[in-house]
Design a protein around this motif. Structure first.
Motif, PDB file in Angstrom:
ATOM      1  N   VAL A 235     -33.299  46.502  59.292  1.00 52.50           N
ATOM      2  CA  VAL A 235     -32.364  47.416  58.629  1.00 52.50           C
ATOM      3  C   VAL A 235     -33.093  48.303  57.631  1.00 52.50           C
ATOM      4  CG1 VAL A 235     -30.496  47.468  56.915  1.00 52.50           C
ATOM      5  CG2 VAL A 235     -30.235  46.139  59.011  1.00 52.50           C
ATOM      6  N   LYS A 236     -34.064  47.735  56.932  1.00 47.53           N
ATOM      7  CA  LYS A 236     -34.864  48.535  55.985  1.00 47.53           C
ATOM      8  C   LYS A 236     -35.636  49.618  56.729  1.00 47.53           C
ATOM      9  CE  LYS A 236     -35.475  45.165  52.278  1.00 47.53           C
ATOM     10  NZ  LYS A 236     -36.428  44.321  51.531  1.00 47.53           N
ATOM     11  N   ARG A 237     -36.193  49.263  57.887  1.00 45.48           N
ATOM     12  CA  ARG A 237     -36.938  50.250  58.673  1.00 45.48           C
ATOM     13  C   ARG A 237     -36.024  51.365  59.171  1.00 45.48           C
ATOM     14  NH1 ARG A 237     -40.907  48.009  63.131  1.00 45.48           N
ATOM     15  NH2 ARG A 237     -41.223  50.266  63.225  1.00 45.48           N
ATOM     16  N   LEU A 238     -34.766  51.018  59.407  1.00 46.86           N
ATOM     17  CA  LEU A 238     -33.795  52.022  59.852  1.00 46.86           C
ATOM     18  C   LEU A 238     -33.216  52.825  58.684  1.00 46.86           C
ATOM     19  CD1 LEU A 238     -31.877  49.817  62.451  1.00 46.86           C
ATOM     20  CD2 LEU A 238     -33.361  51.763  62.975  1.00 46.86           C
ATOM     21  N   LYS A 239     -33.686  52.469  57.465  1.00 41.60           N
ATOM     22  CA  LYS A 239     -33.251  53.146  56.234  1.00 41.60           C
ATOM     23  C   LYS A 239     -31.749  52.994  55.993  1.00 41.60           C
ATOM     24  CE  LYS A 239     -37.050  56.472  56.295  1.00 41.60           C
ATOM     25  NZ  LYS A 239     -37.449  57.904  56.300  1.00 41.60           N
ATOM     26  N   LEU A 240     -31.267  51.784  56.303  1.00 38.32           N
ATOM     27  CA  LEU A 240     -29.884  51.445  56.015  1.00 38.32           C
ATOM     28  C   LEU A 240     -29.848  50.521  54.794  1.00 38.32           C
ATOM     29  CD1 LEU A 240     -28.629  50.669  59.632  1.00 38.32           C
ATOM     30  CD2 LEU A 240     -28.192  52.740  58.318  1.00 38.32           C
ATOM     31  N   GLU A 241     -28.744  50.522  54.074  1.00 34.48           N
ATOM     32  CA  GLU A 241     -28.617  49.684  52.888  1.00 34.48           C
ATOM     33  C   GLU A 241     -28.232  48.253  53.273  1.00 34.48           C
ATOM     34  OE1 GLU A 241     -29.338  50.658  49.831  1.00 34.48           O
ATOM     35  OE2 GLU A 241     -29.838  52.672  50.561  1.00 34.48           O
ATOM     36  N   GLN A 242     -28.644  47.302  52.430  1.00 40.12           N
ATOM     37  CA  GLN A 242     -28.312  45.898  52.663  1.00 40.12           C
ATOM     38  C   GLN A 242     -26.803  45.694  52.720  1.00 40.12           C
ATOM     39  OE1 GLN A 242     -30.255  43.031  50.103  1.00 40.12           O
ATOM     40  NE2 GLN A 242     -28.494  41.653  50.210  1.00 40.12           N
ATOM     41  N   GLU A 243     -26.057  46.515  51.946  1.00 37.83           N
ATOM     42  CA  GLU A 243     -24.602  46.388  51.899  1.00 37.83           C
ATOM     43  C   GLU A 243     -23.971  46.556  53.283  1.00 37.83           C
ATOM     44  OE1 GLU A 243     -26.402  48.096  49.764  1.00 37.83           O
ATOM     45  OE2 GLU A 243     -26.064  46.909  47.938  1.00 37.83           O
TER      46      GLU A 243
END
Length: 513
Positions: free
Chosen positions: A52-60
């Protein structure tokens, strides 16, 4: 309810709107929400954060997904990894091993073609169809475990690591939480609901009679329409049960019959054990009035009523003591036996602490005939986590009960549960009366259609051999008990029942009406 184990690729498809399968997965998730139990393997959870971090999405985004679809994590043990070695792709093997551990009602939702070819319960989202359950059980303990597994397993591991297996911190914490919740000064964790009753009566004998046990001529009033443990505890404490009739609407002990018993037997009567049957509180105003006027003790049997209230006050806080059961099927259930006693009386509290540990403060110089009746630390760890969900589960049971009531109200030969205006009923059981001699046929037809039902309690205590042999007294003919024992039957009211399952139950009940 079917359990769906989501593969990592499916979850990523849902979270990343740019992926070509996003819409298909979104449709699948929304279409099956509330109809199945969604699960996600814990070893994929960590990988998901990284991706998810690599996809630049937030943990939320992950947190919202898990919450929106009530997705629970299931653990991946070392055993799963060993079992997975026979698979070409070890990650596929791990997921299949987890699915097999959960059971035959678990399916893997995936786009992994290799897994789909090699495991019969691996399917694409577009292919999966919700099946109507072959059997709807009274209670699905597996589903409850899976719904809380992440917190439960963390609590168990924490308790195991601390290695204080006898009266560890978890027992003390649970005692404090239960006392605060019920509204008493003290709570004592014990080994079962039955032992809670026995220890309570023993403590009262010591306090009131200055003797280890009651005498055979001492009478304790209770209902015969309950589980054996209620009457058995009276015998084990040395006294004799005095059975009186029940209220025809609530199925609870009738205060008018209690008063009749007191007038007939006078000073022989020492106390009352009201049972808050099925989660419906007894009329504690009248019971406490009678007790006060006649100097009788009151021990509340709250095995089925944790969270229930009479006039806004919790059951277990009215009498000298309240006795709770943590048997796995109860409103707050452990992974085995367990119980709790609540009280405001400091002397009784001190006696209970001694009686649960062989009868003394000093185990090498005990004062009373005691028991090895402590609540296990491991059980307390489980109960602490489940306690967080108690009120939500009770509210869910009430919602299901109201739905049942509304749908069944026009069937002339079915009597839906009565809830007293002063009562907050937690519906540990949803028990109807099936009249005109139709109960057995009604139960048989539902069984044929896959709906599990139960009869609580088919044999009233006054008809049991143990009380005939060891002594009892009975007031009147117990007409109401004789009537309801032939009529009552309980329908499933599992708090995690899905909408489709409730609809299925109602359809099958209504079709037989």
């Amino acid at each position: 309810m079917q359990k769906l184990l989501l593969d990592l690729n499916v979850v990523l498809d849902y979270l990343d709107v740019s992926r070509p399968r996003h819409k298909a997965v979104s449709d699948f998730m929304n279409r099956n929400k509330g109809k199945v139990k969604f699960l996600f393997a814990s070893y994929h959870y960590d990988t998901l954060f990284y991706l998810v971090k690599r996809l630049k999405l937030e943990q939320e985004v992950i947190d919202k997904f898990l919450k929106d679809f009530d997705v629970n994590l299931v653990s991946t043990s070392g055993r799963n990894i060993i079992d997975a070695k026979s698979f070409k792709d070890i990650e596929d093997g791990i997921l299949v091993s987890v699915c097999r551990r959960i059971g035959d009602d678990c399916y893997i939702i995936t786009y992994d073609e290799e897994m789909i070819r090699n495991f019969e319960r691996a399917v694409r989202p577009e292919v999966f169809k919700v099946e109507e359950p072959k059997t709807i059980p009274m209670l699905d303990l597996k589903l409850e475990y899976l719904s809380l597994s992440e917190d439960l397993e963390e609590s168990l591991l924490r308790a195991a690591t601390r290695a204080r297996y006898i009266l560890g911190d978890e027992v003390r914490q649970l005692e404090e939480k239960i006392a605060n919740y019920v509204g008493t000064k003290y709570a004592v964790g014990v080994s079962s609901g039955t032992d809670a009753l026995v220890l309570s009566l023993r403590a009262l004998a010591i306090q009131r009679k200055k003797k280890e046990f009651f005498d055979k001529e001492d009478l304790v009033i209770t209902t015969p329409f309950t589980f054996t443990a209620t009457g058995e505890a009276i015998l084990r404490a040395g006294a004799t049960p005095l059975f009186v009739d029940i209220d025809i609407d609530t199925y609870n002990i009738d205060p008018k019959q209690i008063e009749k018993a007191v007038k007939k037997y006078g000073k022989r009567v020492k106390g009352i054990i009201p049972v808050h049957l099925y989660g419906q509180p007894c009329n504690m105003d009248e019971i406490m009035r009678i007790a006060k006027e006649n100097d009788l003790f009151v021990v509340e049997d709250c095995a089925q009523s944790l969270g229930a209230k009479w006039n806004g006050k919790q059951t277990g806080s009215f009498g000298d003591m309240g006795c709770f059961s943590f048997f796995p099927t109860k409103p707050l259930g452990g992974f085995g036996d367990g119980g709790m006693i609540t009280t405001n009386d400091e002397k009784l509290y001190e006696l209970l602490l001694m009686l649960r540990k062989h009868g003394g403060r000093d185990k090498y110089n005990v004062e009373y005939i005691g028991y090895n009746a402590r609540l296990d630390t491991i059980q307390a760890a489980v109960l602490l986590e489940k306690f967080k969900h108690l009120d939500d589960f009770n509210e869910r049971r009430r919602e299901i009960a109201m739905n049942y009531n509304e749908q069944l109200k026009d069937i002339e030969w079915i009597k839906t549960p009565y809830e007293h205006p002063k009562a907050y009923h937690v519906y540990h059981q949803y028990t109807v009366g099936v009249m005109n001699g139709k109960r057995d046929e009604f139960q048989k037809k539902l069984k044929e259609k896959g709906i599990q039902t139960m009869i609580y309690y088919p044999v009233p205590l006054y008809k049991m051999k143990v009380f005939a042999k060891n002594g009892m007294e009975v007031i009147g003919e117990l007409e109401n008990v004789q009537k309801v024992e032939k009529e009552v039957v309980s329908l499933p009211i599992e708090p995690l029942l899905g909408k489709e399952e409730i609809k299925s139950i109602l359809n099958k009940v209504l079709n037989d009406s």
